[in-house]
Design a protein around this motif. Structure first.
Motif, PDB file in Angstrom:
ATOM      1  N   ALA A   1       0.806  -1.217   0.000  1.00 20.35           N
ATOM      2  CA  ALA A   1       0.000   0.000   0.000  1.00 20.35           C
ATOM      3  C   ALA A   1       0.841   1.269   0.000  1.00 20.35           C
ATOM      4  CB  ALA A   1      -0.935   0.000   1.203  1.00 20.35           C
TER       5      ALA A   1
ATOM      6  N   ASN B   1       2.598  -0.466  -6.169  1.00 18.85           N
ATOM      7  CA  ASN B   1       1.543  -0.129  -5.211  1.00 18.85           C
ATOM      8  C   ASN B   1       0.242  -0.798  -5.630  1.00 18.85           C
ATOM      9  OD1 ASN B   1       3.329   1.439  -3.829  1.00 18.85           O
ATOM     10  ND2 ASN B   1       2.473   3.390  -4.486  1.00 18.85           N
ATOM     11  N   GLY B   2      -0.473  -1.331  -4.666  1.00 20.63           N
ATOM     12  CA  GLY B   2      -1.716  -2.038  -4.932  1.00 20.63           C
ATOM     13  C   GLY B   2      -1.525  -3.517  -5.210  1.00 20.63           C
TER      14      GLY B   2
END
Length: 79
Positions: free
Chosen positions: A24, A53-54
């Protein structure tokens, strides 16, 4: 807050263990199997990396190796 990447070391294989990791923030996450154990798709003792990210991954131990139940985003294995 974390100031850099993180490495999580999985426990020794035991049937039924399940872990989910989610990236995250802008820091690489390495998921390292215990000793010479394997995350399916990688080599013995090689980590799995969440590179964007993610990114996320859910791993399940079947007693012989770590199986990827689900994944999202960009993942890579230690060379």
């Amino acid at each position: 807050g974390v100031g850099g990447g993180l490495t999580f070391t999985l426990p020794p294989l035991a049937g039924g263990l399940e872990f989910t990791f989610i990236r995250a923030a802008a820091f690489v996450i390495h998921i390292d199997p215990d000793s010479t154990e394997t995350i399916r798709g990688g080599g013995a003792g090689k980590y799995l990396s969440l590179d964007t990210n993610g990114s996320s991954v859910t791993l399940l131990s079947n007693g012989s190796y770590w199986e990827l139940l689900s994944s999202n985003g960009t993942l890579s294995y230690e060379p």
